[in-house]
Design a protein around this motif. Structure first.
Motif, mmCIF file in Angstrom:
data_model
loop_
_atom_site.group_PDB
_atom_site.id
_atom_site.type_symbol
_atom_site.label_atom_id
_atom_site.label_comp_id
_atom_site.label_asym_id
_atom_site.label_seq_id
_atom_site.Cartn_x
_atom_site.Cartn_y
_atom_site.Cartn_z
ATOM 1 N N GLY A 10 2.021 29.422 64.063
ATOM 2 C CA GLY A 10 0.966 29.863 64.971
ATOM 3 C C GLY A 10 1.080 29.343 66.386
ATOM 4 N N ARG A 11 2.177 28.640 66.718
ATOM 5 C CA ARG A 11 2.337 28.112 68.078
ATOM 6 C C ARG A 11 3.291 28.946 68.917
ATOM 7 N NH1 ARG A 11 3.865 22.045 67.053
ATOM 8 N NH2 ARG A 11 5.103 23.067 65.469
ATOM 9 N N CYS A 12 3.931 29.965 68.304
ATOM 10 C CA CYS A 12 4.869 30.822 69.014
ATOM 11 C C CYS A 12 5.068 32.102 68.202
ATOM 12 C CB CYS A 12 6.210 30.116 69.215
ATOM 13 S SG CYS A 12 7.000 29.652 67.668
ATOM 14 N N VAL A 13 5.736 33.068 68.803
ATOM 15 C CA VAL A 13 6.074 34.301 68.094
ATOM 16 C C VAL A 13 7.583 34.278 67.855
ATOM 17 C CG1 VAL A 13 6.062 36.824 68.180
ATOM 18 C CG2 VAL A 13 4.162 35.538 69.179
ATOM 19 N N LEU A 14 7.960 34.315 66.577
ATOM 20 C CA LEU A 14 9.366 34.267 66.201
ATOM 21 C C LEU A 14 10.084 35.565 66.575
ATOM 22 C CD1 LEU A 14 8.911 32.768 62.627
ATOM 23 C CD2 LEU A 14 9.585 31.546 64.695
ATOM 24 N N ARG A 15 11.412 35.492 66.652
ATOM 25 C CA ARG A 15 12.236 36.665 66.961
ATOM 26 C C ARG A 15 11.987 37.743 65.914
ATOM 27 N NH1 ARG A 15 17.504 34.648 66.708
ATOM 28 N NH2 ARG A 15 17.672 35.316 64.556
ATOM 29 N N PHE A 16 11.842 38.975 66.368
ATOM 30 C CA PHE A 16 11.613 40.096 65.460
ATOM 31 C C PHE A 16 12.941 40.579 64.894
ATOM 32 C CE2 PHE A 16 7.351 42.021 67.101
ATOM 33 C CZ PHE A 16 6.721 40.804 66.876
ATOM 34 N N ARG A 17 12.925 40.935 63.637
ATOM 35 C CA ARG A 17 14.071 41.599 63.029
ATOM 36 C C ARG A 17 14.112 43.024 63.566
ATOM 37 N NH1 ARG A 17 15.640 39.806 57.470
ATOM 38 N NH2 ARG A 17 15.258 37.588 57.510
ATOM 39 N N THR A 18 15.257 43.643 63.522
ATOM 40 C CA THR A 18 15.406 44.958 64.158
ATOM 41 C C THR A 18 15.186 46.144 63.222
ATOM 42 O OG1 THR A 18 17.778 44.878 63.780
ATOM 43 C CG2 THR A 18 16.977 44.091 65.927
ATOM 44 N N GLY A 19 15.068 45.912 61.922
ATOM 45 C CA GLY A 19 14.997 46.999 60.947
ATOM 46 C C GLY A 19 13.987 48.084 61.262
ATOM 47 N N ALA A 20 12.773 47.703 61.624
ATOM 48 C CA ALA A 20 11.726 48.690 61.901
ATOM 49 C C ALA A 20 11.974 49.439 63.207
ATOM 50 C CB ALA A 20 10.368 48.001 61.959
ATOM 51 N N PHE A 21 12.874 48.926 64.032
ATOM 52 C CA PHE A 21 13.088 49.505 65.356
ATOM 53 C C PHE A 21 14.348 50.376 65.431
ATOM 54 C CE2 PHE A 21 10.804 45.483 65.607
ATOM 55 C CZ PHE A 21 9.628 45.901 66.202
ATOM 56 N N VAL A 22 15.162 50.346 64.383
ATOM 57 C CA VAL A 22 16.413 51.121 64.359
ATOM 58 C C VAL A 22 16.174 52.618 64.509
ATOM 59 C CG1 VAL A 22 18.389 51.766 62.903
ATOM 60 C CG2 VAL A 22 17.724 49.362 63.123
ATOM 61 N N PRO A 23 15.169 53.214 63.847
ATOM 62 C CA PRO A 23 14.974 54.668 63.997
ATOM 63 C C PRO A 23 14.616 55.103 65.418
ATOM 64 C CG PRO A 23 13.808 53.862 62.067
ATOM 65 C CD PRO A 23 14.276 52.661 62.833
ATOM 66 N N GLY A 24 14.149 54.163 66.254
ATOM 67 C CA GLY A 24 13.812 54.501 67.635
ATOM 68 C C GLY A 24 12.555 55.341 67.780
ATOM 69 N N VAL A 25 11.676 55.276 66.799
ATOM 70 C CA VAL A 25 10.419 56.019 66.845
ATOM 71 C C VAL A 25 9.286 55.076 67.244
ATOM 72 C CG1 VAL A 25 11.204 57.705 65.140
ATOM 73 C CG2 VAL A 25 9.983 55.667 64.382
ATOM 74 N N PRO A 26 8.153 55.621 67.694
ATOM 75 C CA PRO A 26 7.030 54.760 68.067
ATOM 76 C C PRO A 26 6.560 53.897 66.896
ATOM 77 C CG PRO A 26 6.685 56.986 68.879
ATOM 78 C CD PRO A 26 7.883 57.029 67.975
ATOM 79 N N VAL A 27 6.064 52.709 67.219
ATOM 80 C CA VAL A 27 5.493 51.813 66.216
ATOM 81 C C VAL A 27 4.035 51.544 66.581
ATOM 82 C CG1 VAL A 27 7.678 50.695 65.607
ATOM 83 C CG2 VAL A 27 6.277 49.730 67.433
ATOM 84 N N LEU A 28 3.258 51.178 65.575
ATOM 85 C CA LEU A 28 1.861 50.811 65.785
ATOM 86 C C LEU A 28 1.754 49.302 65.580
ATOM 87 C CD1 LEU A 28 -1.040 51.791 66.324
ATOM 88 C CD2 LEU A 28 -1.332 51.914 63.848
ATOM 89 N N PRO A 29 1.751 48.518 66.660
ATOM 90 C CA PRO A 29 1.687 47.054 66.522
ATOM 91 C C PRO A 29 0.320 46.596 66.007
ATOM 92 C CG PRO A 29 2.462 47.701 68.710
ATOM 93 C CD PRO A 29 1.912 48.929 68.046
ATOM 94 N N VAL A 30 0.349 45.784 64.971
ATOM 95 C CA VAL A 30 -0.855 45.173 64.413
ATOM 96 C C VAL A 30 -0.631 43.667 64.480
ATOM 97 C CG1 VAL A 30 -2.341 44.943 62.388
ATOM 98 C CG2 VAL A 30 -1.248 47.136 62.889
#
Length: 149
Positions: A10-30
């Motif tokens: 909870g003190r930082c945001v870790l590096r995101f994995r790329t799997g959800a971003f590979v298709p190059g489509v919009p994402v809904l950040p929650v």
């Protein structure tokens, strides 16, 4: 999907994995933000049994859920899932008012392999003799360099 691949402290945001971003489509950040008073229910580096007991003993384990507007990637982001993931990571960090770090689940796994953990009360890092240097750092490359020999 949890783009960090794990929950941090909870003190930082870790590096995101790329799997959800590979298709190059919009994402809904929650964005999830745990409102912890004494014990962080998301902190998973400690003993799971003790973690569960501490979580149950904490009267209130609340989480704030913030649904951000859909994030539509640019053409450059569509061509580079790493860039896309990094930009969404920055958005999360800005929303939470936290810094980003370049560590991920792989570094967590390396710590577990080196038997680095957290004390029973969740306040101190524990490690076998010689794993943590005099500045409190762990050389994660040691465990990977041993594999190559």
């Amino acid at each position: 999907m949890a783009p960090e691949g794990t929950c941090g402290d909870g003190r930082c945001v870790l590096r995101f994995r790329t799997g959800a971003f590979v298709p190059g489509v919009p994402v809904l950040p929650v964005v999830l933000s745990y409102n912890k008073r004494h014990h962080n229910p998301a902190w998973t580096i400690m003993n799971e049994g003790w973690h569960f007991v501490r979580m149950c003993c904490q009267f209130d384990n609340a989480v704030d859920v913030e649904v951000l507007p859909p994030y539509v990637p640019s053409e450059e982001e569509k061509a580079s899932p790493t860039l896309y993931a990094k930009n969404v990571q920055k958005l999360y960090a800005k929303t939470l008012s936290l810094p980003t770090v370049n560590q991920s689940q792989e570094e967590f796994s390396a710590l577990v392999k080196r038997r680095v953990g957290v004390s029973w009360d969740g306040r101190r890092v524990t490690a076998p003799e010689g794993v943590v240097d005099c500045n409190g750092f762990v050389d994660l490359n040691m465990s990977t360099s041993k594999k190559s020999h």
